[in-house]
Every structure is written in C-alpha cells, then in structure tokens.
Design a protein around this motif. Structure first.
Motif, PDB file in Angstrom:
ATOM      1  N   HIS A  18       0.825  -1.211   0.000  1.00 58.13           N
ATOM      2  CA  HIS A  18       0.000   0.000   0.000  1.00 58.13           C
ATOM      3  C   HIS A  18       0.861   1.264   0.000  1.00 58.13           C
ATOM      4  O   HIS A  18       0.513   2.261  -0.615  1.00 58.13           O
ATOM      5  CB  HIS A  18      -0.957  -0.003   1.200  1.00 58.13           C
ATOM      6  N   HIS A  21       2.082   1.803  -3.581  1.00 59.21           N
ATOM      7  CA  HIS A  21       0.968   2.332  -4.376  1.00 59.21           C
ATOM      8  C   HIS A  21       0.733   3.803  -4.062  1.00 59.21           C
ATOM      9  O   HIS A  21       0.604   4.637  -4.967  1.00 59.21           O
ATOM     10  CB  HIS A  21      -0.307   1.529  -4.107  1.00 59.21           C
ATOM     11  N   HIS A  25       0.950   7.053  -6.477  1.00 56.91           N
ATOM     12  CA  HIS A  25      -0.302   7.775  -6.660  1.00 56.91           C
ATOM     13  C   HIS A  25      -0.187   9.236  -6.229  1.00 56.91           C
ATOM     14  O   HIS A  25      -0.756  10.117  -6.875  1.00 56.91           O
ATOM     15  CB  HIS A  25      -1.411   7.073  -5.876  1.00 56.91           C
ATOM     16  N   LYS A  81      -5.526  -1.319  -5.105  1.00 55.66           N
ATOM     17  CA  LYS A  81      -4.233  -0.625  -5.072  1.00 55.66           C
ATOM     18  C   LYS A  81      -3.496  -0.827  -6.393  1.00 55.66           C
ATOM     19  O   LYS A  81      -2.354  -1.285  -6.436  1.00 55.66           O
ATOM     20  CB  LYS A  81      -3.368  -1.102  -3.896  1.00 55.66           C
ATOM     21  N   SER A  82      -4.158  -0.494  -7.504  1.00 52.85           N
ATOM     22  CA  SER A  82      -3.533  -0.664  -8.814  1.00 52.85           C
ATOM     23  C   SER A  82      -3.616   0.618  -9.641  1.00 52.85           C
ATOM     24  O   SER A  82      -4.530   1.419  -9.468  1.00 52.85           O
ATOM     25  CB  SER A  82      -4.171  -1.827  -9.570  1.00 52.85           C
ATOM     26  N   SER A 104       0.257  -3.256  -9.214  1.00 52.21           N
ATOM     27  CA  SER A 104      -0.762  -3.667  -8.246  1.00 52.21           C
ATOM     28  C   SER A 104      -0.057  -4.060  -6.962  1.00 52.21           C
ATOM     29  O   SER A 104       1.017  -4.672  -6.978  1.00 52.21           O
ATOM     30  CB  SER A 104      -1.629  -4.806  -8.784  1.00 52.21           C
ATOM     31  N   CYS A 105      -0.647  -3.674  -5.860  1.00 53.51           N
ATOM     32  CA  CYS A 105      -0.024  -3.862  -4.555  1.00 53.51           C
ATOM     33  C   CYS A 105      -1.000  -4.547  -3.614  1.00 53.51           C
ATOM     34  O   CYS A 105      -2.160  -4.127  -3.498  1.00 53.51           O
ATOM     35  CB  CYS A 105       0.377  -2.520  -3.971  1.00 53.51           C
ATOM     36  N   THR A 110       4.362  -6.182  -4.172  1.00 47.89           N
ATOM     37  CA  THR A 110       4.159  -5.241  -5.266  1.00 47.89           C
ATOM     38  C   THR A 110       4.355  -6.029  -6.555  1.00 47.89           C
ATOM     39  O   THR A 110       5.385  -6.687  -6.731  1.00 47.89           O
ATOM     40  CB  THR A 110       5.165  -4.077  -5.184  1.00 47.89           C
ATOM     41  N   THR A 137      11.026   0.053  -7.754  1.00 44.38           N
ATOM     42  CA  THR A 137      10.231  -0.305  -6.575  1.00 44.38           C
ATOM     43  C   THR A 137      11.130  -0.481  -5.355  1.00 44.38           C
ATOM     44  O   THR A 137      10.804   0.001  -4.261  1.00 44.38           O
ATOM     45  CB  THR A 137       9.433  -1.605  -6.843  1.00 44.38           C
TER      46      THR A 137
END
Length: 147
Positions: A18, A21, A25, A81-82, A104-105, A110, A137
């Motif tokens: 999360h 993500h 975001h 979470k994508s 996606s997480c 991840t 990442t």
C-alpha cells in the motif's frame, strides 16, 4: 512465437504494498530524487499527477542509454491498489506497437505486469523494462523505510 505478450513479476516489500501504491499515486514527482540512476525527470502534461486521463512523461536510463516515455493513466483502482499506464509516445514504441504497465499492490507484495505487442517476432521480450520497474520499486522501498 507470438507478437503479444505479458510479463508479470512480484517483489516483496517490507514497507507494505500500500505504501508503494500511495507513493506512485501521490508522490510521483519525488521519484527522480529517490531513484536518479533510473529516473531522470518526471513531468505532468495534462491533468493531475496520477488521475485517470492524466498524461505524464518520464526520462529514464535503460542499459546506459537515455530514454523517454509518455503515458496516459488508463485506470486507478484504490481498492485493489492498482494503477495502469499506457504508453502513447516514446522510445519503447520503436519496438512495440502497444505497451502497458500495471502496478498492483497487495499486503507486502508489489506486482508489475507489462502487456505488450511486438512490432516483429524477432524483438525481445521487455525484460529490461520489467527489471527497471522492480529496481525502481526497491529504491522507493528503501526511501520509505528510512522515514
């Protein structure tokens, strides 16, 4: 051997998926500072940082060469979470007719998915690009764990 392909790789992150993500975001503009060996520049051309329909670009390093990519944000799913980025311009389109990256997480994982269509069958699968996303990442994870 087909022209279409999909590569999927997952990496465990101690900071929680999360957090990765949320970083992509909300704090995307910080990525060049956190991972300068991979990302040199991030720019928003239309819309907001990571909203559906936003257009963003990245300058990045791939195998010692400077590259450019422009993407449209196709989808965001806060529950899963994508985030989905579709390439609309840049160096990767010299080899591929289409190229989409999906982050996606889930929990401590991840996952990156690359969906692509090669221009010709003799073009290699985008393993280098997938490796860059995994390295990026890990750089973000290290940054988040320092906080």
């Amino acid at each position: 051997m087909g022209l279409k392909g999909k590569l999927i790789a997952s990496v465990e992150v101690k900071c929680g998926g999360h957090s990765i993500h949320d970083f992509f975001h909300i704090h995307t503009h910080h990525i060049p500072t956190i991972s300068p060996s991979i990302i040199n520049h991030f720019e928003i051309h239309e819309g907001e940082t990571v909203k559906v329909g936003s257009i963003v670009s990245w300058n990045y390093n791939e195998a010692g060469q400077k590259k450019f990519i422009k993407q449209v944000i196709e989808a965001i799913d806060p529950d899963k979470k994508s985030i989905t980025w579709k390439v609309i311009e840049g160096d990767v389109l010299k080899l591929y007719n289409s190229f989409t990256a999906i982050l996606s997480c889930e929990h401590e994982w991840t996952t990156w998915t690359i969906e692509y269509k090669k221009k010709t069958e003799d073009i290699l699968e985008p393993l280098i690009q997938l490796g860059l996303l995994l390295d990026l990442t890990k750089d973000i994870e290290r940054h988040l764990l320092k906080k």
